[in-house]
Design a protein around this motif. Structure first.
Motif, PDB file in Angstrom:
ATOM      1  N   PRO A  79       0.953  -1.141  -0.019  1.00  0.00           N
ATOM      2  CA  PRO A  79      -0.161  -0.028  -0.027  1.00  0.00           C
ATOM      3  C   PRO A  79       0.684   1.149   0.146  1.00  0.00           C
ATOM      4  O   PRO A  79       1.626   1.534   0.739  1.00  0.00           O
ATOM      5  CB  PRO A  79      -0.925  -0.102   1.294  1.00  0.00           C
ATOM      6  N   ILE A  80       0.567   2.187  -0.994  1.00  0.00           N
ATOM      7  CA  ILE A  80       1.348   3.531  -0.967  1.00  0.00           C
ATOM      8  C   ILE A  80       1.264   4.286   0.050  1.00  0.00           C
ATOM      9  O   ILE A  80       1.844   4.767   0.670  1.00  0.00           O
ATOM     10  CB  ILE A  80       1.054   4.101  -2.381  1.00  0.00           C
ATOM     11  N   HIS A  81      -0.121   4.220   0.664  1.00  0.00           N
ATOM     12  CA  HIS A  81      -0.636   5.144   1.902  1.00  0.00           C
ATOM     13  C   HIS A  81       0.583   4.554   3.046  1.00  0.00           C
ATOM     14  O   HIS A  81       0.873   5.475   3.804  1.00  0.00           O
ATOM     15  CB  HIS A  81      -1.803   4.861   2.472  1.00  0.00           C
ATOM     16  N   ASN A  82       0.712   3.577   3.253  1.00  0.00           N
ATOM     17  CA  ASN A  82       1.696   3.165   4.420  1.00  0.00           C
ATOM     18  C   ASN A  82       3.240   3.614   4.003  1.00  0.00           C
ATOM     19  O   ASN A  82       3.762   3.797   5.157  1.00  0.00           O
ATOM     20  CB  ASN A  82       1.759   1.442   4.541  1.00  0.00           C
ATOM     21  N   LEU A  83       3.627   3.593   2.902  1.00  0.00           N
ATOM     22  CA  LEU A  83       4.753   4.135   2.494  1.00  0.00           C
ATOM     23  C   LEU A  83       4.839   5.584   2.635  1.00  0.00           C
ATOM     24  O   LEU A  83       6.038   6.119   2.927  1.00  0.00           O
ATOM     25  CB  LEU A  83       5.280   3.655   1.091  1.00  0.00           C
ATOM     26  N   MET A  84       3.914   6.371   2.365  1.00  0.00           N
ATOM     27  CA  MET A  84       3.880   7.791   2.350  1.00  0.00           C
ATOM     28  C   MET A  84       3.555   8.575   3.678  1.00  0.00           C
ATOM     29  O   MET A  84       3.460   9.606   3.915  1.00  0.00           O
ATOM     30  CB  MET A  84       2.735   8.414   1.482  1.00  0.00           C
ATOM     31  N   LYS A  85       3.464   7.749   4.635  1.00  0.00           N
ATOM     32  CA  LYS A  85       3.060   8.234   6.340  1.00  0.00           C
ATOM     33  C   LYS A  85       4.224   9.185   6.610  1.00  0.00           C
ATOM     34  O   LYS A  85       3.779  10.439   7.149  1.00  0.00           O
ATOM     35  CB  LYS A  85       3.010   7.154   7.131  1.00  0.00           C
ATOM     36  N   GLU A  86       5.647   9.074   6.424  1.00  0.00           N
ATOM     37  CA  GLU A  86       6.687   9.901   6.765  1.00  0.00           C
ATOM     38  C   GLU A  86       6.559  11.184   5.692  1.00  0.00           C
ATOM     39  O   GLU A  86       7.378  12.159   5.974  1.00  0.00           O
ATOM     40  CB  GLU A  86       7.688   9.267   6.473  1.00  0.00           C
ATOM     41  N   LEU A  87       5.788  11.279   4.502  1.00  0.00           N
ATOM     42  CA  LEU A  87       5.665  12.295   3.818  1.00  0.00           C
ATOM     43  C   LEU A  87       4.558  13.417   4.027  1.00  0.00           C
ATOM     44  O   LEU A  87       4.526  14.399   3.371  1.00  0.00           O
ATOM     45  CB  LEU A  87       6.128  11.783   2.222  1.00  0.00           C
ATOM     46  N   GLU A  88       3.850  13.056   4.950  1.00  0.00           N
ATOM     47  CA  GLU A  88       2.527  13.733   5.034  1.00  0.00           C
ATOM     48  C   GLU A  88       3.143  15.101   5.775  1.00  0.00           C
ATOM     49  O   GLU A  88       2.509  15.892   5.413  1.00  0.00           O
ATOM     50  CB  GLU A  88       1.502  13.115   6.211  1.00  0.00           C
ATOM     51  N   ARG A  89       3.976  15.047   6.427  1.00  0.00           N
ATOM     52  CA  ARG A  89       4.718  16.509   6.929  1.00  0.00           C
ATOM     53  C   ARG A  89       5.174  17.370   6.029  1.00  0.00           C
ATOM     54  O   ARG A  89       4.825  18.719   6.078  1.00  0.00           O
ATOM     55  CB  ARG A  89       5.581  16.327   8.212  1.00  0.00           C
ATOM     56  N   LEU A  90       5.598  16.927   5.067  1.00  0.00           N
ATOM     57  CA  LEU A  90       6.398  17.422   3.999  1.00  0.00           C
ATOM     58  C   LEU A  90       5.290  17.926   2.884  1.00  0.00           C
ATOM     59  O   LEU A  90       5.159  19.300   2.480  1.00  0.00           O
ATOM     60  CB  LEU A  90       7.114  16.506   2.909  1.00  0.00           C
ATOM     61  N   ARG A  91       4.087  17.122   2.725  1.00  0.00           N
ATOM     62  CA  ARG A  91       2.949  17.690   2.040  1.00  0.00           C
ATOM     63  C   ARG A  91       2.150  18.995   2.561  1.00  0.00           C
ATOM     64  O   ARG A  91       2.074  20.047   1.965  1.00  0.00           O
ATOM     65  CB  ARG A  91       1.984  16.525   1.667  1.00  0.00           C
ATOM     66  N   LYS A  92       2.013  18.917   3.903  1.00  0.00           N
ATOM     67  CA  LYS A  92       1.522  20.074   4.551  1.00  0.00           C
ATOM     68  C   LYS A  92       2.260  21.191   4.493  1.00  0.00           C
ATOM     69  O   LYS A  92       1.664  22.285   4.409  1.00  0.00           O
ATOM     70  CB  LYS A  92       1.237  19.514   6.068  1.00  0.00           C
ATOM     71  N   THR A  93       3.710  21.133   4.544  1.00  0.00           N
ATOM     72  CA  THR A  93       4.597  22.050   4.563  1.00  0.00           C
ATOM     73  C   THR A  93       4.353  22.734   3.283  1.00  0.00           C
ATOM     74  O   THR A  93       4.341  24.182   3.139  1.00  0.00           O
ATOM     75  CB  THR A  93       6.022  21.874   4.825  1.00  0.00           C
ATOM     76  N   SER A  94       4.340  21.929   2.167  1.00  0.00           N
ATOM     77  CA  SER A  94       4.212  22.440   0.903  1.00  0.00           C
ATOM     78  C   SER A  94       2.964  23.277   0.550  1.00  0.00           C
ATOM     79  O   SER A  94       2.903  24.169  -0.051  1.00  0.00           O
ATOM     80  CB  SER A  94       4.266  21.234  -0.161  1.00  0.00           C
ATOM     81  N   TYR A  95       1.928  22.672   1.254  1.00  0.00           N
ATOM     82  CA  TYR A  95       0.501  23.684   1.325  1.00  0.00           C
ATOM     83  C   TYR A  95       0.811  25.243   1.725  1.00  0.00           C
ATOM     84  O   TYR A  95       0.163  25.964   1.259  1.00  0.00           O
ATOM     85  CB  TYR A  95      -0.826  22.990   1.775  1.00  0.00           C
ATOM     86  N   TRP A  96       1.304  24.947   2.665  1.00  0.00           N
ATOM     87  CA  TRP A  96       1.586  26.281   3.703  1.00  0.00           C
ATOM     88  C   TRP A  96       2.480  27.209   2.571  1.00  0.00           C
ATOM     89  O   TRP A  96       2.286  28.481   2.436  1.00  0.00           O
ATOM     90  CB  TRP A  96       2.103  26.222   4.753  1.00  0.00           C
ATOM     91  N   LEU A  97       3.653  26.536   2.010  1.00  0.00           N
ATOM     92  CA  LEU A  97       4.510  27.676   1.256  1.00  0.00           C
ATOM     93  C   LEU A  97       3.707  27.948   0.146  1.00  0.00           C
ATOM     94  O   LEU A  97       3.943  29.234  -0.304  1.00  0.00           O
ATOM     95  CB  LEU A  97       5.680  26.615   0.725  1.00  0.00           C
ATOM     96  N   LEU A  98       2.675  27.328  -0.488  1.00  0.00           N
ATOM     97  CA  LEU A  98       2.012  27.648  -1.623  1.00  0.00           C
ATOM     98  C   LEU A  98       1.175  28.911  -1.218  1.00  0.00           C
ATOM     99  O   LEU A  98       0.908  29.856  -1.968  1.00  0.00           O
ATOM    100  CB  LEU A  98       1.191  26.570  -2.214  1.00  0.00           C
TER     101      LEU A  98
END
Length: 604
Positions: free
Chosen positions: A278-297
């Motif tokens: 499952p990709i979701h299990n692999l991407m758990k550590e990247l959730e913080r990066l995605r949220k930071t990206s939204y704030w940067l945008l």
């Protein structure tokens, strides 16, 4: 760059802002995608190593089973057992064969059963399974190599999943059956060892493992594995194309979730191993990066919008007001010249406002001077037109001239001079025809004027000209432009027949061509036109040069016909020196008009 520089400032600002807004999300998305690809790649490498170990386990089992089957199949005791027809001796030999099989099984704890069947009906088995081997023996090939014969689920005899490996046995040694197929051997291998190997290695939570042969799934660690394989596009019969792409991860959507799917070939059992993480299990550590990206945008959009708003207030809004003022001025309203444009913004904008108002005042002064000069010129031109009109009024009235010709006709009748009467009648008809107000007349009326012109010429030069007119009755009512035939006839008489002298012939013929267009041909047997002169005249007609000298009447007729009817109407010249000239006038006729109308209806 030049094209960008020609765009409006508003468009340039919008494009630059859009570019900045687009680049940042693009960079963020690319970083996130790269991070995701790295995580998936690491998992892919781990699964590849894990499956490599499992493949080695399967390959080792296959190699051990193959060596065992070769040793047993060509053992002298088993060979004798398979060839022995005597039942009693078969029993004694079977005890020895079973002892050999037991020793072989003790060397490999995964072996559940070994079965041998001879062609004479003799058989032996450690677990008493003979029905299955007889079925496999009937479908075996003709070679003596070890083959994977499929997967067998748990049954009443052996409550375990089993892998079956079979081999034909051929006679060897000093016997009359040497080289012939004498039996079949089957080894039943416990699949539990492979299951334990799958479960013995650590892996990410939610990872699904499937092992398949060419007939279906023989191991799956997930409960709903059939639905997962269907969604992955891998059926029970396998997917050879994916097996060829061993080790490459493909992201697929299964049950609304994305999985990283890998496929590895298992040639020993004609199958493959499939892993789905499952990709979701692999991407758990990247959730913080995605949220930071939204704030940067969000911050980027805010930072870009502030300078854009300042540009709108200080540059674009004043320029927009200036453009609106210029459009009002362009509309021709002279009252705008008295107005002033007031622009507030950067210093440069205010300088533009001041200079523009100064220029508008100067234009207003020059416009007043131009209006005064134009009024004076208009008065002068009006006086000139009045003088010309008075001069024209002082000339001989055409109607007075026509009445005078009628009086001469009356005197000719009284005096009995028929020639004077006919010439005067023809000239009077031409005069009245020339001063008519209508632009179009019937073809019959146009040809009458042409005939009157010929009569006047015949009166001047009696006996030198023969004239013939051919016009079918159905064409006589066709409307044609006024005074198109008479100039052509006059040219034929003056330039072609007069230099010839006696024996001149003039023919006027009206007809319809194949396209249904009206053609009027004026043909004479005069002196003709030299080729060079004819080429120049034809080129002049093609160019429609109204200022060219020579044959003004022909050129005038050609231009009138072309302007009225378009291509291919006009005048066409044909001539040979010493043999005469033919001038063809092409107009729109009855059938051509109908065809044009039908074509227009079809187009609609």
């Amino acid at each position: 760059m030049n094209a960008f520089g020609r765009l409006s400032i508003r468009t340039q600002v919008l494009l630059i802002g859009a570019l900045i807004v687009a680049i940042i999300p693009f960079v963020i998305v690319r970083v996130y995608q790269q991070s995701s690809a790295t995580v998936i790649s690491q998992n892919t490498e781990y699964n590849t190593e894990l499956v490599s170990i499992l493949k080695q386990r399967v390959s080792a089992n296959y190699a051990n089973v193959s060596a065992l089957m070769m040793n047993l199949g060509y053992d002298a005791t088993l060979q004798k057992f398979l060839l022995e027809p005597d039942k009693l001796k078969q029993y004694d030999l079977s005890q020895k064969v079973e002892s050999l099989m037991s020793i072989a099984r003790n060397t490999n704890q995964d072996i559940l059963d070994i079965v041998a069947v001879g062609r004479t009906g003799s058989y032996t088995s450690l677990a008493g399974r003979t029905q299955r081997i007889r079925e496999l023996m009937a479908t075996a090939g003709g070679d003596g190599t070890v083959h994977y014969r499929g997967y067998s689920p748990p049954d009443k005899v052996l409550d375990k999943g089993k892998l079956l490996f079979g081999m034909n046995i051929f006679a060897s040694g000093d016997t009359q059956f040497y080289g012939e197929k004498i039996g079949y051997i089957l080894v039943v291998l416990d699949i539990q060892s492979i299951h334990s190997a799958f479960e013995g290695y650590p892996r990410l939570a939610g990872t699904n493992f499937f092992m398949m042969d060419d007939k279906g799934v023989i191991y799956a660690n997930g409960g709903d594995w059939e639905r997962m394989l269907d969604n992955m596009g891998i059926g029970d019969e396998g997917d050879e194309n994916q097996a060829a792409e061993a080790g490459k991860a493909a992201v697929r959507k299964i049950g609304g979730k994305k999985y990283a799917v890998q496929t590895f070939a298992l040639p020993e059992i004609s199958g493959k191993i499939v892993t789905a993480v499952p990709i979701h299990n692999l991407m758990k550590e990247l959730e913080r990066l995605r949220k930071t990206s939204y704030w940067l945008l969000a911050v980027t959009l805010l930072v870009v919008s502030i300078p854009y708003a300042m540009l709108m207030v200080n540059i674009l809004r004043p320029l927009t007001r200036l453009m609106r003022f210029m459009k009002r001025l362009k509309g021709g309203n002279l009252e705008v010249l008295h107005d002033k444009v007031d622009l507030k913004g950067y210093a440069e904008i205010e300088v533009i406002s001041s200079e523009f108002n100064t220029m508008m005042g100067r234009i207003n002064d020059l416009t007043g001077q131009l209006v005064d000069a134009t009024s004076k010129l208009y008065q002068v031109d009006l006086e000139k037109q009045r003088a010309e009109y008075a001069y024209l009024q002082s000339q001989i009235n055409p109607h007075f001239l026509s009445n005078t010709l009628d009086s001469i006709k009356g005197i000719a009748i009284v005096k009995g001079n028929q020639d004077i009467f006919e010439m005067t009648t023809a000239l009077s008809s031409m005069l009245r025809y020339s001063i008519k107000g209508k632009d179009e007349v019937s073809l019959a009326d146009e040809l009458k004027i042409a005939e009157a012109c010929v009569k006047i010429h015949q009166g001047r030069f009696p006996g030198r000209l023969t004239f013939k007119l051919v016009c079918p009755e159905e064409l006589q009512d066709i409307p044609v432009p006024r005074m198109i035939v008479q100039p052509i006839v006059e040219n034929a008489l003056g330039h072609g027949l007069e230099p010839r002298g006696r024996g001149g012939v003039l023919l006027i013929c009206a007809s319809e061509n194949a396209d249904g267009r009206l053609e009027i041909a004026v043909e004479d047997n005069g002196v003709g036109i030299e080729p060079d002169r004819l080429a120049l005249l034809t080129a002049s007609l093609a160019s429609r040069n109204a200022e060219a000298s020579g044959h003004i009447g022909v050129r005038n007729v050609h231009n009138r016909l072309w302007l009225k009817y378009g291509e291919p109407c006009g005048v066409r010249l044909e001539s040979e020196p010493g043999r005469g000239t033919k001038v063809v006038l092409t107009l729109t006729g009855r059938r051509a008009d109908a065809n044009d109308t039908r074509s227009g209806d079809e187009a609609v």
